[in-house]
Design a protein around this motif. Structure first.
Motif, PDB file in Angstrom:
ATOM      1  N   LEU A 162       0.662  -1.125   0.054  1.00  0.00           N
ATOM      2  CA  LEU A 162       0.171   0.062   0.078  1.00  0.00           C
ATOM      3  C   LEU A 162       0.895   1.171  -0.029  1.00  0.00           C
ATOM      4  O   LEU A 162       0.656   2.163  -0.754  1.00  0.00           O
ATOM      5  CB  LEU A 162      -0.799   0.105   1.194  1.00  0.00           C
ATOM      6  CG  LEU A 162      -1.730   1.236   1.161  1.00  0.00           C
ATOM      7  CD1 LEU A 162      -2.678   1.370   0.074  1.00  0.00           C
ATOM      8  CD2 LEU A 162      -2.556   1.056   2.829  1.00  0.00           C
ATOM      9  N   ARG A 163       1.950   1.092   0.756  1.00  0.00           N
ATOM     10  CA  ARG A 163       2.861   2.512   0.788  1.00  0.00           C
ATOM     11  C   ARG A 163       3.538   2.756  -0.619  1.00  0.00           C
ATOM     12  O   ARG A 163       3.532   3.807  -0.958  1.00  0.00           O
ATOM     13  CB  ARG A 163       3.942   2.255   2.071  1.00  0.00           C
ATOM     14  CG  ARG A 163       3.339   2.287   3.348  1.00  0.00           C
ATOM     15  CD  ARG A 163       4.483   2.155   4.325  1.00  0.00           C
ATOM     16  NE  ARG A 163       4.225   2.000   5.703  1.00  0.00           N
ATOM     17  CZ  ARG A 163       3.958   2.979   6.518  1.00  0.00           C
ATOM     18  NH1 ARG A 163       4.088   4.194   5.950  1.00  0.00           N
ATOM     19  NH2 ARG A 163       3.270   2.709   7.724  1.00  0.00           N
ATOM     20  N   GLU A 164       3.750   1.584  -1.171  1.00  0.00           N
ATOM     21  CA  GLU A 164       4.458   1.829  -2.709  1.00  0.00           C
ATOM     22  C   GLU A 164       3.349   2.304  -3.559  1.00  0.00           C
ATOM     23  O   GLU A 164       3.890   3.053  -4.268  1.00  0.00           O
ATOM     24  CB  GLU A 164       4.994   0.336  -2.991  1.00  0.00           C
ATOM     25  CG  GLU A 164       5.692   0.310  -4.296  1.00  0.00           C
ATOM     26  CD  GLU A 164       6.049  -0.790  -4.815  1.00  0.00           C
ATOM     27  OE1 GLU A 164       6.772  -0.754  -5.891  1.00  0.00           O
ATOM     28  OE2 GLU A 164       6.008  -1.822  -4.082  1.00  0.00           O
ATOM     29  N   ALA A 165       2.223   1.617  -3.418  1.00  0.00           N
ATOM     30  CA  ALA A 165       1.494   2.283  -4.306  1.00  0.00           C
ATOM     31  C   ALA A 165       0.855   3.776  -4.190  1.00  0.00           C
ATOM     32  O   ALA A 165       0.541   4.330  -5.246  1.00  0.00           O
ATOM     33  CB  ALA A 165      -0.126   1.183  -4.187  1.00  0.00           C
ATOM     34  N   ILE A 166       0.746   3.965  -2.982  1.00  0.00           N
ATOM     35  CA  ILE A 166       0.489   5.532  -2.560  1.00  0.00           C
ATOM     36  C   ILE A 166       1.594   6.613  -3.145  1.00  0.00           C
ATOM     37  O   ILE A 166       1.496   7.475  -3.704  1.00  0.00           O
ATOM     38  CB  ILE A 166       0.317   5.599  -1.090  1.00  0.00           C
ATOM     39  CG1 ILE A 166      -0.892   5.004  -0.705  1.00  0.00           C
ATOM     40  CG2 ILE A 166       0.387   7.218  -0.732  1.00  0.00           C
ATOM     41  CD1 ILE A 166      -1.372   4.930   0.777  1.00  0.00           C
TER      42      ILE A 166
END
Length: 74
Positions: free
Chosen positions: A43-47
């Motif tokens: 999720l952090r990477e996607a954000i």
């Protein structure tokens, strides 16, 4: 040079179909992983990618508007 301001994301993690899903509560981005920690990391990477792509799009749009304005000023 300006340093990016830290931002804390609000998210929830829940199991679904044998995976863990991490969903951002601030923007409409969801990711998954085999573990809850993996789902949050994804999720952090996607954000991060979301904001990078939006910044690139805004920069390109500003450059295009600047070029359009220069042409119309002539």
């Amino acid at each position: 040079m300006n340093q990016p301001a830290p931002y804390r994301i609000k998210y929830e993690v829940y199991p679904e179909d044998g995976m863990f899903v991490a969903r951002c509560l601030d923007i409409d981005i969801t990711s998954d992983g085999a573990t809850d920690a993996e789902a949050v990391a994804n999720l952090r990477e996607a954000i991060q990618l979301y904001f990078e792509r939006n910044a690139e799009a805004m920069t390109a749009q500003a450059a295009e508007e600047s070029t359009d304005q220069e042409v119309s000023d002539d």
